[in-house]
Design an enzyme around this catalytic site. Structure first.
Site, PDB file in Angstrom:
ATOM      1  N   HIS A  68      -4.008   0.744   7.780  1.00  0.00           N
ATOM      2  CA  HIS A  68      -2.787   1.288   7.676  1.00  0.00           C
ATOM      3  C   HIS A  68      -2.738   2.624   6.871  1.00  0.00           C
ATOM      4  O   HIS A  68      -2.250   3.670   7.092  1.00  0.00           O
ATOM      5  CB  HIS A  68      -1.745   0.396   7.353  1.00  0.00           C
ATOM      6  CG  HIS A  68      -0.327   0.835   7.354  1.00  0.00           C
ATOM      7  ND1 HIS A  68       0.581   0.705   8.136  1.00  0.00           N
ATOM      8  CD2 HIS A  68       0.290   1.929   6.261  1.00  0.00           C
ATOM      9  CE1 HIS A  68       1.973   1.157   7.928  1.00  0.00           C
ATOM     10  NE2 HIS A  68       1.778   1.648   6.799  1.00  0.00           N
ATOM     11  N   GLU A  69      -3.065   2.224   5.765  1.00  0.00           N
ATOM     12  CA  GLU A  69      -3.068   3.573   4.585  1.00  0.00           C
ATOM     13  C   GLU A  69      -3.986   4.559   4.907  1.00  0.00           C
ATOM     14  O   GLU A  69      -3.815   5.964   4.707  1.00  0.00           O
ATOM     15  CB  GLU A  69      -3.430   2.840   3.097  1.00  0.00           C
ATOM     16  CG  GLU A  69      -2.384   1.836   2.607  1.00  0.00           C
ATOM     17  CD  GLU A  69      -1.086   2.314   2.805  1.00  0.00           C
ATOM     18  OE1 GLU A  69      -0.878   3.622   2.623  1.00  0.00           O
ATOM     19  OE2 GLU A  69      -0.171   1.466   3.018  1.00  0.00           O
ATOM     20  N   CYS A  75       6.297  -0.085   7.528  1.00  0.00           N
ATOM     21  CA  CYS A  75       5.755   1.000   6.817  1.00  0.00           C
ATOM     22  C   CYS A  75       6.869   1.350   5.736  1.00  0.00           C
ATOM     23  O   CYS A  75       8.105   1.536   6.325  1.00  0.00           O
ATOM     24  CB  CYS A  75       5.346   2.034   7.710  1.00  0.00           C
ATOM     25  SG  CYS A  75       4.777   3.648   6.976  1.00  0.00           S
ATOM     26  N   LEU A  76       6.501   1.953   4.557  1.00  0.00           N
ATOM     27  CA  LEU A  76       7.559   2.473   3.715  1.00  0.00           C
ATOM     28  C   LEU A  76       7.946   3.796   4.182  1.00  0.00           C
ATOM     29  O   LEU A  76       9.219   4.293   3.644  1.00  0.00           O
ATOM     30  CB  LEU A  76       6.956   2.692   2.430  1.00  0.00           C
ATOM     31  CG  LEU A  76       6.513   1.100   1.708  1.00  0.00           C
ATOM     32  CD1 LEU A  76       5.921   1.461   0.214  1.00  0.00           C
ATOM     33  CD2 LEU A  76       7.886   0.300   1.533  1.00  0.00           C
ATOM     34  N   GLY A 115       0.925  -1.070   0.011  1.00  0.00           N
ATOM     35  CA  GLY A 115       0.132   0.059  -0.119  1.00  0.00           C
ATOM     36  C   GLY A 115       0.884   1.313  -0.189  1.00  0.00           C
ATOM     37  O   GLY A 115       2.125   1.152   0.336  1.00  0.00           O
ATOM     38  N   HIS A 139      -2.507   7.148   7.184  1.00  0.00           N
ATOM     39  CA  HIS A 139      -1.535   7.906   6.498  1.00  0.00           C
ATOM     40  C   HIS A 139      -2.514   9.354   6.299  1.00  0.00           C
ATOM     41  O   HIS A 139      -1.899  10.403   6.118  1.00  0.00           O
ATOM     42  CB  HIS A 139      -1.157   7.392   5.500  1.00  0.00           C
ATOM     43  CG  HIS A 139       0.244   6.618   5.689  1.00  0.00           C
ATOM     44  ND1 HIS A 139       1.285   7.330   6.215  1.00  0.00           N
ATOM     45  CD2 HIS A 139       0.396   5.221   5.696  1.00  0.00           C
ATOM     46  CE1 HIS A 139       2.388   6.425   6.419  1.00  0.00           C
ATOM     47  NE2 HIS A 139       1.697   5.081   5.968  1.00  0.00           N
ATOM     48  N   GLN A 153       2.698   9.739   1.644  1.00  0.00           N
ATOM     49  CA  GLN A 153       4.000   9.177   1.694  1.00  0.00           C
ATOM     50  C   GLN A 153       5.079   9.473   0.612  1.00  0.00           C
ATOM     51  O   GLN A 153       6.120   9.573   0.288  1.00  0.00           O
ATOM     52  CB  GLN A 153       3.980   7.631   1.613  1.00  0.00           C
ATOM     53  CG  GLN A 153       3.249   7.101   2.864  1.00  0.00           C
ATOM     54  CD  GLN A 153       3.019   5.531   3.034  1.00  0.00           C
ATOM     55  OE1 GLN A 153       2.099   5.184   2.377  1.00  0.00           O
ATOM     56  NE2 GLN A 153       4.261   5.070   3.329  1.00  0.00           N
TER      57      GLN A 153
END
Length: 188
Positions: A141-142, A99-100, A46, A145, A51
């Protein structure tokens, strides 16, 4: 299409609520194509607009489940309905998340088992997805953000303390840091 730099924790765009998408145009389509390419190159499951430095309420996702079914799409201006979260001791393996924007690290976090995602696609057409398990985790999670929340912000002790140590060791937590999938090597 292009791989975009992924912002690392501390960049202000990651810690502020994103604005609704109002323009459904070629620029949005290009952004989404670039986000898919970036997510795939990372690799991730994702990626949210903030991000990649874009403070808009959208995310892409791509995950193959145990039955080899690919769940891939884009959610624009999403609303997320979350079932109650379970109780009990965290399973450090089954509930580990990464997480990226906090690259190379994984910590356990309790998430709801089921969600309903309501959003629109790139044409502004509404849709709804009922998700369980890992897909529900990805959506939560997304969606976080888009509200300026990273999963490490939700960690409980002792994992929150460990995440803070990692952040300090890597000199993260300041504006302007990013990494580029396919070019920068990060320990996974």
């Amino acid at each position: 299409m292009a791989v975009l730099p992924i912002r690392i924790t501390g960049d202000p765009v990651l810690h502020a609520p994103a604005a609704p998408v109002t323009e459904f145009d070629d620029a949005l389509r290009t952004l989404v194509d670039d986000m898919f390419e970036t997510m795939d190159a990372a690799p991730g499951v994702g990626l949210a607009g903030p991000q990649v430095g874009v403070p808009l309420r959208l995310f892409v996702f791509g995950w193959t489940d145990d039955d080899d079914v690919l769940h891939r799409g884009v959610a624009v201006n999403p609303v997320l309905w979350i079932s109650p979260t379970g109780i009990g001791e965290l399973d450090e393996d089954a509930e580990a998340e990464g997480c990226l924007s906090f690259p190379g690290e994984r910590f356990p976090l309790r998430r709801a088992e089921s969600v309903i995602l309501e959003a629109v696609d790139l044409d502004g057409t509404p849709f709804e997805i009922r998700a369980d398990g890992w897909l529900a985790r990805i959506f939560q999670h997304e969606f976080d953000h888009l509200d300026g929340v990273l999963y490490v912000d939700r960690l409980s002790h002792p994992f929150a303390k460990a995440a803070k140590k990692v952040q300090k060791k890597n000199s993260w937590g300041v504006p302007g840091l990013s990494w580029l999938p396919g070019r920068d090597h990060l320990d996974d």
